[in-house]
Structures are given as structure tokens and as C-alpha cells.
Design a protein around this motif. Structure first.
Motif, PDB file in Angstrom:
ATOM      1  N   CYS A 180    -124.024 -23.066 -39.387  1.00  0.00           N
ATOM      2  CA  CYS A 180    -123.494 -24.442 -39.364  1.00  0.00           C
ATOM      3  C   CYS A 180    -124.386 -25.346 -38.519  1.00  0.00           C
ATOM      4  N   ASP A 181    -124.157 -26.636 -38.652  1.00  0.00           N
ATOM      5  CA  ASP A 181    -124.933 -27.622 -37.911  1.00  0.00           C
ATOM      6  C   ASP A 181    -124.370 -27.872 -36.514  1.00  0.00           C
ATOM      7  N   THR A 182    -123.027 -27.774 -36.385  1.00  0.00           N
ATOM      8  CA  THR A 182    -122.360 -28.178 -35.141  1.00  0.00           C
ATOM      9  C   THR A 182    -121.453 -27.067 -34.623  1.00  0.00           C
ATOM     10  N   ALA A 183    -121.533 -26.818 -33.327  1.00  0.00           N
ATOM     11  CA  ALA A 183    -120.638 -25.878 -32.650  1.00  0.00           C
ATOM     12  C   ALA A 183    -119.858 -26.634 -31.583  1.00  0.00           C
ATOM     13  N   VAL A 184    -118.618 -26.215 -31.363  1.00  0.00           N
ATOM     14  CA  VAL A 184    -117.767 -26.795 -30.320  1.00  0.00           C
ATOM     15  C   VAL A 184    -117.380 -25.695 -29.349  1.00  0.00           C
ATOM     16  N   ILE A 185    -117.591 -25.962 -28.074  1.00  0.00           N
ATOM     17  CA  ILE A 185    -117.174 -25.031 -27.020  1.00  0.00           C
ATOM     18  C   ILE A 185    -116.014 -25.676 -26.275  1.00  0.00           C
ATOM     19  N   LEU A 186    -114.901 -24.971 -26.201  1.00  0.00           N
ATOM     20  CA  LEU A 186    -113.706 -25.476 -25.530  1.00  0.00           C
ATOM     21  C   LEU A 186    -113.682 -24.937 -24.105  1.00  0.00           C
ATOM     22  N   GLY A 187    -113.807 -25.828 -23.147  1.00  0.00           N
ATOM     23  CA  GLY A 187    -113.895 -25.446 -21.742  1.00  0.00           C
ATOM     24  C   GLY A 187    -115.171 -26.005 -21.141  1.00  0.00           C
ATOM     25  N   THR A 349    -101.885 -38.407 -24.918  1.00  0.00           N
ATOM     26  CA  THR A 349    -101.532 -39.812 -25.132  1.00  0.00           C
ATOM     27  C   THR A 349    -100.787 -40.005 -26.456  1.00  0.00           C
ATOM     28  N   GLY A 350    -100.824 -39.007 -27.324  1.00  0.00           N
ATOM     29  CA  GLY A 350    -100.252 -39.125 -28.663  1.00  0.00           C
ATOM     30  C   GLY A 350    -101.300 -39.356 -29.734  1.00  0.00           C
ATOM     31  N   ASP A 351    -102.513 -39.722 -29.323  1.00  0.00           N
ATOM     32  CA  ASP A 351    -103.602 -39.914 -30.276  1.00  0.00           C
ATOM     33  C   ASP A 351    -104.376 -38.617 -30.466  1.00  0.00           C
ATOM     34  N   THR A 352    -105.015 -38.483 -31.615  1.00  0.00           N
ATOM     35  CA  THR A 352    -105.829 -37.300 -31.896  1.00  0.00           C
ATOM     36  C   THR A 352    -107.179 -37.707 -32.460  1.00  0.00           C
ATOM     37  N   GLU A 353    -108.075 -36.725 -32.494  1.00  0.00           N
ATOM     38  CA  GLU A 353    -109.410 -36.941 -33.044  1.00  0.00           C
ATOM     39  C   GLU A 353    -109.832 -35.646 -33.734  1.00  0.00           C
ATOM     40  N   ASP A 354    -110.384 -35.746 -34.921  1.00  0.00           N
ATOM     41  CA  ASP A 354    -110.886 -34.569 -35.634  1.00  0.00           C
ATOM     42  C   ASP A 354    -112.399 -34.486 -35.461  1.00  0.00           C
ATOM     43  N   LEU A 355    -112.870 -33.316 -35.042  1.00  0.00           N
ATOM     44  CA  LEU A 355    -114.288 -33.103 -34.797  1.00  0.00           C
ATOM     45  C   LEU A 355    -114.791 -32.022 -35.759  1.00  0.00           C
ATOM     46  N   PRO A 356    -115.610 -32.378 -36.743  1.00  0.00           N
ATOM     47  CA  PRO A 356    -116.116 -31.375 -37.685  1.00  0.00           C
ATOM     48  C   PRO A 356    -117.039 -30.377 -36.978  1.00  0.00           C
ATOM     49  N   CYS A 357    -116.941 -29.106 -37.322  1.00  0.00           N
ATOM     50  CA  CYS A 357    -117.808 -28.071 -36.770  1.00  0.00           C
ATOM     51  C   CYS A 357    -117.616 -26.791 -37.577  1.00  0.00           C
ATOM     52  N   GLY A 358    -118.594 -25.914 -37.539  1.00  0.00           N
ATOM     53  CA  GLY A 358    -118.472 -24.646 -38.241  1.00  0.00           C
ATOM     54  C   GLY A 358    -118.281 -23.465 -37.321  1.00  0.00           C
ATOM     55  N   LEU A 359    -118.351 -23.719 -35.997  1.00  0.00           N
ATOM     56  CA  LEU A 359    -118.194 -22.656 -35.000  1.00  0.00           C
ATOM     57  C   LEU A 359    -117.399 -23.200 -33.824  1.00  0.00           C
ATOM     58  N   VAL A 360    -116.341 -22.486 -33.439  1.00  0.00           N
ATOM     59  CA  VAL A 360    -115.528 -22.851 -32.275  1.00  0.00           C
ATOM     60  C   VAL A 360    -115.573 -21.686 -31.305  1.00  0.00           C
ATOM     61  N   LEU A 361    -115.989 -21.962 -30.078  1.00  0.00           N
ATOM     62  CA  LEU A 361    -116.054 -20.938 -29.036  1.00  0.00           C
ATOM     63  C   LEU A 361    -115.091 -21.312 -27.927  1.00  0.00           C
ATOM     64  N   SER A 362    -114.138 -20.439 -27.677  1.00  0.00           N
ATOM     65  CA  SER A 362    -113.111 -20.698 -26.667  1.00  0.00           C
ATOM     66  C   SER A 362    -113.569 -20.161 -25.320  1.00  0.00           C
ATOM     67  N   SER A 363    -113.705 -21.063 -24.355  1.00  0.00           N
ATOM     68  CA  SER A 363    -114.136 -20.675 -23.012  1.00  0.00           C
ATOM     69  C   SER A 363    -113.155 -21.216 -21.978  1.00  0.00           C
ATOM     70  N   VAL A 364    -111.881 -20.838 -22.168  1.00  0.00           N
ATOM     71  CA  VAL A 364    -110.824 -21.369 -21.298  1.00  0.00           C
ATOM     72  C   VAL A 364    -110.373 -20.355 -20.260  1.00  0.00           C
ATOM     73  N   GLY A 365    -111.146 -19.281 -20.066  1.00  0.00           N
ATOM     74  CA  GLY A 365    -110.849 -18.358 -18.979  1.00  0.00           C
ATOM     75  C   GLY A 365    -110.731 -16.907 -19.421  1.00  0.00           C
ATOM     76  N   TYR A 366    -110.989 -16.049 -18.457  1.00  0.00           N
ATOM     77  CA  TYR A 366    -110.818 -14.608 -18.633  1.00  0.00           C
ATOM     78  C   TYR A 366    -109.449 -14.216 -18.090  1.00  0.00           C
ATOM     79  N   LYS A 367    -108.995 -13.006 -18.434  1.00  0.00           N
ATOM     80  CA  LYS A 367    -107.772 -12.498 -17.818  1.00  0.00           C
ATOM     81  C   LYS A 367    -107.822 -10.978 -17.755  1.00  0.00           C
TER      82      LYS A 367
END
Length: 495
Positions: A180-187, A349-367
Motif C-alpha cells: 500500500c501507499d499509506t500506513a497509519v500507526i496508532l500511538g 467532540t462528536g466529529d470524525t475523519e476517515d483516513l485512507p490506508c492499507g496498513l494499520v499498526l497499533s502501538s497503544v501499549g504492551y501488557k
């Protein structure tokens, strides 16, 4: 972490525990004499061979003249997150392995890999064999996002991605789709920046690191051109440090994408925060709002790849492709902050935004995970309930590192934390609060493992694997080519 700290760690490593000095006037001998005759040979085991485990063992051996420490590890190889978590382009951080190696080579220390505590041996069996048991097995799971679409192909945990490029056996078969062209990392912590940097670094810059050849092959074929690093809060609350930010800003072939509006009004607030946070925020501000210098502007204009920070965004849903077979984007809830400073809370706030991407990487913590039914565990906090490292209501059982305090801090934080747990254990030993009868230690566990068909890996075994990895890396000009298959490791050892 600054290289200066690691060079200090290396210089301060002690190759062997020295016997007590001859004079009764020395502080060292006076400390040793605090321990009674029945405490002369305490048998102690540590579960986990990452920084927490090795620092705990180091402190115990250094501060008790007779203690014997066995370190158990589920992987056939030692060093935990230093081997499997530290980015391959940060070799200076891995220098602490030299200190850990000296600890493992002590005559009173033994490493036993390929032993899964809770499965091959139970914690009650360890407690029966040793005077004290320290659980230092870290945080080997990731925090789930808990949103719809998280299970779609194209959504990965940053922990698994890091394990994949660092050769963690359980992640060796991961095949990230980087078409994909775009990746999103959460965290927005250091792990998120590590992942972004590895995704965007020109592969030829990684060829001389210890990244696995399989990961390097996938990265060479990567089509990812843009990486967004998304956080729920604002610039004053990011969790990454200035070193990692500088590396991103200076990353060859990339340009930063920061929205100046995210930084409006921050000038006054920056002056009131502690110095490390102030320096970090000032660097963010300059990058976002100042015109780049001439040479830098030309570099940005030629850059084929980009990375950006998106603030005040919280993941709400992973959006599927039209056929529903993989991730094609992520819906973000737009947030605002309640209160201020580092403790500020993000509320939608109640508003949203859609961000196109082909890869989502979750980096919100270990446990951490529970290790054995006999050990108390707090699933909400993801830790073993403890008081200064003493496990609640289980005398003789201790914990250190992330399983003690949660997955926060750097290796130096874990060092301090582990030393404190070791001090509590030694205090209990001195006060007569631990069993005084002789304990068999490794001899008893060795018999159990043999009866169960488990073949442990010793530290000398590891050194053979280490030599094999270094040899395989030499032909490619790498420090090592990591072995990633436990079966191959055991086969090389003749197990």
C-alpha cells in the motif's frame, strides 16, 4: 538512551564476584557479615532473561557473597527486549548485553533457556526448589484497540511488527503486506516512531544492522510512501523522546508533515513545562512552523517519502475494502483536551475523519500475561499485585520490571526498579523471613525437566548459537544474522 549511559554500564560491569576481602575493617566484609550462617547459600531463581531479570540477578550476586541465581527463559536465547525489542539501527542500546553476559558467566549464576515456566515447570515447583523466586518475565502481549475491524488483514500490533523485524520466533512467519501507499500507526510513543522509521528508512541503510534477512527482503519491496503517526492528545502529551524525534526529522529521503495549526498557542505553555518536555516541544514547533533552511528545503523537495503526526484523533473503526477482505482505512474520532499538561484527557467532540490506508499498526501499549494460576494477577492493570516488589500474600515470591510496575520507562528505569526488588529480597533474607532449610535449586528442576522431556539451553549453548549468528552475518557485512526458528537452534546444539 544516550550512548554515554551504556558506556558507563559497560565499564561498571563486574566479570566475577570477588571473595570477601581479608580485613575485617573493609565495608565490603562488614556488609557480608550481616548474613547469618543459615543464609550462606541462598538458592534464588529469576524468571525472565530481559533487562529486569538480568539486573535483578546482577544486584543479588553483587550484594550477597554466597547467593546462587538461576535465570529461566522460555526462548532458547537470552536478553529479552534488548534482543527482540530494540530497533536494529540502535546498536548502542544493545551494548548492555556485554554487562548481562558477564553476569551470566559468574560461577554463581546459570541461564536455562527453552524452559516455559507455568508449563514445563510450575511456580509452586520453583518455590519448593528455591529459597526465593523473582518473576521478571516482562510484558509479552499487546493492548487491543477494542474497535470494529481490528481483526481485518492489514491490521497488526506494533509489537508483532517489531518482533518480526527483530527475529522473535513467535513472529517469524508474519508477512506484513507493504504493497500500500499509506500506513497509519496508532500511538505516539517511541515504539511508534521506531516502526515508522523502519518502514521509511532506505533498505540499504539497514543492510549492515542485525535486522533479519527475511524482514529486509520484504522492506526492499515496500510501496509505503507515507506514514501517519496518530495520537489521541496533543503535542504537549506525546510519549516519544527527543532522540527518536530527531532521527525522524533527519531520516534520509523523507520530509515531515506537521500542521502548524496543531501548535498554535503553545508558545506560552512550553515555558512552564519541565526541560525535557520543553526541548521536545520546541523542536516540534520549529519543525512545524519555521521555513526549512535552504539545504533542508531542497532535501525535502526531493524526498520520495513522508511522515506526519496527527493529533487529537482517536481510533473508532477500521474501514474495510469494498470486498470486505482487508483494511482500507481508519475512522478517527476528533478529540479535544480536558484539563491541561501531561495529565490532560482526550474527549470526543462528536466529529470524525476517515483516513485512507492499507496498513494499520497499533502501538497503544504492551501488557503482561498471568504466568501461573498460583500467582496473583491484576488483569486491569496488567501487573502482579506487589508491595515494593514483594508479591502480595505470597511470601518468598517477588517481581521486577514491567510485570511489577507496567510497561513504562526505558532500560535504565528497569535497572533501578530491579535493584529495588533485589534489595527487598535481601532484606527479607537478612530478617529471617525466607525459608532457612537447604534448598536443592537447579538440581531439583533439572530432574523435573528431564522427566518431562524438556531440553534446557545453557549459557554456553547460547554462546555457540551466538557464534553461529555472527558467522552467518559476516558474509553479508552484518553484526549477525539472527536464528529465528527454535527447532533449528536446538538442532544446531544437538538437542
Amino acid at each position: 538512551m544516550a550512548p554515554r549511559f551504556w558506556s558507563w554500564c559497560h565499564r561498571s560491569a563486574w566479570p566475577r564476584i570477588r571473595p570477601p576481602l581479608a580485613s575485617n575493617n573493609t565495608p565490603t566484609l562488614r556488609f557480608y557479615q550481616q548474613f547469618s550462617t543459615q543464609e550462606k547459600t541462598p538458592q534464588i531463581c529469576v524468571v525472565g532473561s530481559g533487562p529486569a531479570g538480568f539486573y535483578t540477578a546482577q544486584h543479588l550476586l553483587k550484594h550477597h557473597p554466597q547467593a546462587r541465581v538461576d535465570i529461566y527463559e522460555k526462548q532458547p536465547v537470552p536478553f529479552g527486549l534488548v534482543r527482540f525489542g530494540v530497533a536494529p539501527d540502535h546498536p548502542e542500546v544493545k551494548n548492555v548485553i556485554h554487562t548481562f553476559t558477564q553476569t551470566a558467566r559468574s560461577d554463581r549464576c546459570a541461564f536455562w533457556g527453552n524452559v516455559v515456566i507455568g508449563k514445563d515447570v510450575t511456580v509452586p515447583e520453583l518455590r519448593e526448589a528455591y529459597h526465593a523466586v523473582v518473576l521478571s518475565y516482562g510484558a509479552e502481549d499487546h493492548r487491543a484497540l477494542g474497535i470494529p475491524g481490528e481483526e481485518l488483514p492489514g491490521v497488526l500490533s506494533a509489537r508483532a511488527f517489531v518482533g518480526w523485524y527483530n527475529g522473535l520466533p513467535e513472529n517469524r512467519e508474519l508477512v506484513p503486506d507493504l504493497s500500500c501507499d499509506t500506513a497509519v500507526i496508532l500511538g505516539q510513543g517511541n515504539v511508534a516512531l521506531d516502526v515508522a522509521r523502519i518502514l521509511l528508512t532506505p533498505p540499504e541503510h539497514l543492510e549492515k544492522t542485525d535486522i533479519t534477512e527475511a524482514a529486509l527482503g520484504v522492506l526492499r519491496q515496500s510501496q509505503v510512501k507515507t506514514v501517519w503517526i496518530v495520537g489521541r492528545r496533543g503535542p504537549l502529551q506525546v510519549a516519544f523522546t527527543i532522540k527518536e524525534l530527531r532521527e525522524m526529522i533527519q531520516l534520509p529521503g523523507t520530509r515531515p508533515l506537521l500542521d502548524p495549526k496543531d501548535f498554535s498557542g503553545l508558545g506560552g505553555s512550553v515555558k512552564e513545562v519541565p526541560r525535557p518536555r520543553r526541548r521536545l516541544t520546541e523542536l516540534l514547533l520549529r519543525t512545524a512552523t519555521e521555513e526549512p533552511r535552504e539545504g533542508e528545503a531542497a532535501r525535502h523537495a526531493r524526498a520520495p517519502r513522508a511522515w506526519g503526526l496527527r493529533f487529537f484523533r482517536s481510533p473508532q473503526r477500521v474501514l474495510p475494502s469494498p470486498d470486505g477482505r482487508r483494511a482500507a482505512g481508519i475512522r478517527l474520532a476528533i478529540t479535544r483536551l480536558e484539563e491541561g499538561g501531561e495529565a490532560a484527557r482526550a474527549v470526543p467532540t462528536g466529529d470524525t475523519e476517515d483516513l485512507p490506508c492499507g496498513l494499520v499498526l497499533s502501538s497503544v501499549g504492551y501488557k503482561s500475561r498471568p504466568i501461573d494460576p498460583s500467582v496473583p494477577f491484576d488483569p486491569t492493570l496488567g501487573i502482579i499485585p506487589n508491595t515494593e516488589g514483594r508479591v502480595v500474600d505470597v511470601p518468598g515470591l517477588y517481581c521486577s520490571g514491567w510485570v511489577k510496575r507496567g510497561p513504562t520507562g526505558v532500560i535504565a528505569t528497569t535497572m533501578t526498579d530491579s535493584f529495588l526488588t533485589s534489595q527487598q529480597l535481601l532484606q527479607d533474607l537478612k530478617a529471617g523471613l525466607l525459608p532457612s532449610d537447604p534448598r536443592p535449586g537447579w538440581a531439583a528442576i533439572q530432574a523435573l525437566l528431564r522427566s518431562r522431556g524438556v531440553r534446557p539451553v545453557s549459557f554456553s549453548d547460547w554462546e555457540k548459537l551466538d557464534a553461529e549468528e555472527v558467522s552467518r552475518g559476516q558474509s553479508a557485512g552484518k553484526p549477525r544474522e539472527k536464528l529465528v526458528d527454535p527447532r533449528e537452534m536446538l538442532r544446531l546444539l544437538g538437542h
